[in-house]
Enzyme design. Sequence first.
Site, short mmCIF file in Angstrom:
data_model
loop_
_atom_site.label_atom_id
_atom_site.label_comp_id
_atom_site.label_asym_id
_atom_site.label_seq_id
_atom_site.Cartn_x
_atom_site.Cartn_y
_atom_site.Cartn_z
N ILE A 75 0.78 -1.41 0.12
CA ILE A 75 0.07 -0.10 -0.02
C ILE A 75 0.99 1.25 0.04
O ILE A 75 0.69 2.11 -0.80
CB ILE A 75 -0.86 0.02 1.27
CG1 ILE A 75 -1.88 -0.94 0.99
CG2 ILE A 75 -1.64 1.21 1.47
CD1 ILE A 75 -2.75 -1.51 2.26
N HIS A 76 1.99 1.22 0.70
CA HIS A 76 2.87 2.35 0.64
C HIS A 76 3.54 2.65 -0.68
O HIS A 76 3.76 3.78 -1.06
CB HIS A 76 4.02 2.14 1.98
CG HIS A 76 5.06 3.17 1.69
ND1 HIS A 76 4.81 4.63 2.44
CD2 HIS A 76 6.34 3.23 1.30
CE1 HIS A 76 5.93 5.11 2.23
NE2 HIS A 76 7.06 4.41 1.66
N ALA A 77 3.92 1.50 -1.30
CA ALA A 77 4.39 1.77 -2.58
C ALA A 77 3.44 2.03 -3.53
O ALA A 77 3.78 2.93 -4.44
CB ALA A 77 5.02 0.28 -3.24
N GLN A 80 3.44 5.86 -2.78
CA GLN A 80 4.49 6.42 -3.42
C GLN A 80 4.26 6.80 -4.84
O GLN A 80 4.87 7.68 -5.43
CB GLN A 80 5.72 5.98 -3.06
CG GLN A 80 5.99 5.85 -1.55
CD GLN A 80 6.10 7.50 -0.96
OE1 GLN A 80 6.88 8.23 -1.59
NE2 GLN A 80 5.42 7.77 -0.01
#
Length: 107
Positions: A75-77, A80
């Site tokens: 989810i962070h990727a 970003q």
Amino acid sequence: MEGLEEKIFTIISNVGTAKGRYVAALNASKKGDISLANQLIKDGDKFLIEGHKIHSKLVQQEASGEGESISLLLIHAEDQFMSAETVKLLVKELIEVYGKINKLGIS
């Protein structure tokens, strides 16, 4: 999971570098160096494309039912990646504006 984490970190690394190049492009355009700004956008695009390639493979695996579990890291990727694309769009617009301001001799 180890392979997935490596792919995710590769996405994060590439799109983070792309975003850094886009911000550097904005700073170059603010200083009146539109040529350098455009080059930095192109440099950033190379990194964004590398991140996009890996991201697309993960999406294709998910669509074919071969996807792995979704993690907070993935989810962070995604966040970003979307952030880098948004920064690129805004910076490109601002470079155009700074280019026009520079031509007018307004600082």
